[in-house]
Design an enzyme around this catalytic site. Structure first.
Site, PDB file in Angstrom:
ATOM      1  N   CYS A  45       0.828  -1.207   0.000  1.00 47.96           N
ATOM      2  CA  CYS A  45       0.000   0.000   0.000  1.00 47.96           C
ATOM      3  C   CYS A  45       0.861   1.256   0.000  1.00 47.96           C
ATOM      4  O   CYS A  45       0.469   2.289  -0.548  1.00 47.96           O
ATOM      5  CB  CYS A  45      -0.926  -0.012   1.215  1.00 47.96           C
ATOM      6  SG  CYS A  45      -2.269  -1.211   1.089  1.00 47.96           S
ATOM      7  N   CYS A  58      14.343   1.122  -2.294  1.00 45.34           N
ATOM      8  CA  CYS A  58      13.368   0.341  -3.057  1.00 45.34           C
ATOM      9  C   CYS A  58      12.471   1.333  -3.792  1.00 45.34           C
ATOM     10  O   CYS A  58      12.918   2.422  -4.139  1.00 45.34           O
ATOM     11  CB  CYS A  58      12.575  -0.585  -2.142  1.00 45.34           C
ATOM     12  SG  CYS A  58      11.648   0.276  -0.850  1.00 45.34           S
TER      13      CYS A  58
END
Length: 391
Positions: free
Chosen positions: A212, A351
């Site tokens: 999310c 990331c």
């Protein structure tokens, strides 16, 4: 193949159980509090007493856990054990409605337990500030009548499902992403029922499914799915209605529509008899808070100029889609977790949005390996002056 016959709804531990009489009078359930719901013929006093005698374990007090916990306590579920190792972060507040800015930095489990006690003092809520692991899951979950999984990471989902199958406990599961949500009720039922592994037999690789934090989510969607999970839990515990056994409910918020898929147990799948550690297969559970040692996008150019080692832990396909930081190395998260931790000491990890690198940073810190995490990840580099290399 029918996973469980419809009449088998109430776990044997709570069937026809009366409200405990050995508690102090102040802790006993005042049934008058629940008159509005007890007027429902499908629930009645018998169903309410079943709720009062039930013990429910809730894994996670985040976006799904917050509304589910609120309604379970308000409905009169007797004992709730809440598991959550994380602390409250500002990014939680748009969807995790049990928390306020005054709670920033505090334990989610402790704060949630305080809120629920204030709301429903007759309900016993125990906060466990501990991570479920393959070593402790069976012990911590054992003794409950039902488990509700409100987590947002695959290792904990598989772990919880496996523990529930071994202990023969019904599991209410939900998932959200962007504008979509899913809900189902799993129960091994002695080898006849459907579990999470029948729906997702193989854990995804790290980065294969966005979190999310990376894909985004609306807070209102958490309320819809979390409340639905609480409804299914109450139906199971009270023995009423058509529970989502063998069915997967899918909600599309943009269309305001519910769809449904039938589920069946894989006849070739053997029942789970021991806990498998899938952490290295699909990555570490991601914390909701920031990393313990972060680098900002504004600080990164100077670090690169000084020769700092920067490592991209995303998957190959992610690099192909948007490139990577010029001068960075590529070491996917899965490979890093398989034993390369000592080799990356002192590096800056990044990331897509900072979630996976924060998880990895915190995990390595527990092993005494210091790395730093890029706050906001690759997606947060726009306007920072960091050079991007297109592949």
């Amino acid at each position: 193949m029918s996973p469980v016959d419809p009449p088998v709804l109430v776990p044997p531990r709570i069937r026809d159980r009366a409200v405990p009489t050995d508690r102090p009078a102040a802790q006993r359930h005042d049934l008058s509090r629940y008159l509005r719901q007890m007027r429902l013929l499908q629930l009645g006093e018998t169903g309410q007493r079943r709720l009062a005698g039930a013990r429910v374990a809730v894994i996670g007090a985040g976006g799904l856990g917050a509304p589910a916990l609120t309604y379970l306590a308000a409905a009169g579920v007797g004992e709730i054990t809440l598991f959550d190792p994380d602390t409250v972060d500002a990014s939680n507040l748009h969807r995790q409605v049990l928390f306020t800015e005054a709670d920033l930095g505090r334990s989610k489990a402790v704060v949630a337990a305080e809120r629920l006690h204030a709301q429903s003092p007759q309900v016993s809520v125990r906060a466990v500030v501990e991570t479920l692991t393959p070593a402790n899951a069976l012990e911590l979950i054992s003794g409950h009548d039902l488990v509700l999984d409100g987590t947002d990471n695959f290792p904990t989902r598989y772990l919880t499902s496996d523990a529930c199958e071994i202990l023969d406990l019904p599991l209410v599961w939900g998932s959200i992403l962007a504008f979509s949500g899913q809900v189902s009720v799993f129960w091994g039922a002695g080898g006849r029922g459907v579990t999470y592994r029948d729906v997702h037999p193989v854990p995804p690789r790290p980065g294969e499914v966005p979190s999310c934090a990376e894909a985004g989510v609306l807070g209102m969607l958490c309320g819809v799915i979390g409340s639905t999970m609480a409804m299914e839990a109450v139906k199971v515990l009270a023995g009423m209605g058509d529970v989502l056994f063998g069915r997967l409910a899918l909600y599309d918020a943009l269309r305001a529509r519910w769809d449904e898929l039938p589920l069946a147990r894989d006849p070739k799948r053997l029942p789970v008899t021991e806990i498998e550690d899938v952490m290295l297969t699909c990555g570490l559970p991601g914390p909701t808070g920031p990393a313990r040692d972060e680098v900002t996008a504004e600080e990164l150019p100077a670090l690169l100029a000084a020769g700092a080692r920067v490592i991209d832990i995303r998957e190959e396909r992610e690099l192909a889609e948007g490139g990577m930081i010029a001068g960075a190395e590529h070491l996917p998260m899965g490979e890093l977790l398989h034993g390369a931790g000592h080799e990356v000491a002192g590096a800056v990890l990044y990331c897509a949005a900072g979630t996976r690198s924060a998880s990895t940073q915190r995990a390595l810190a527990e092993q005494g390996i210091r790395v730093r995490s890029l706050a906001g990840g690759f997606d947060g580099l726009e306007g920072s002056g960091v050079e991007i290399q297109r592949l």
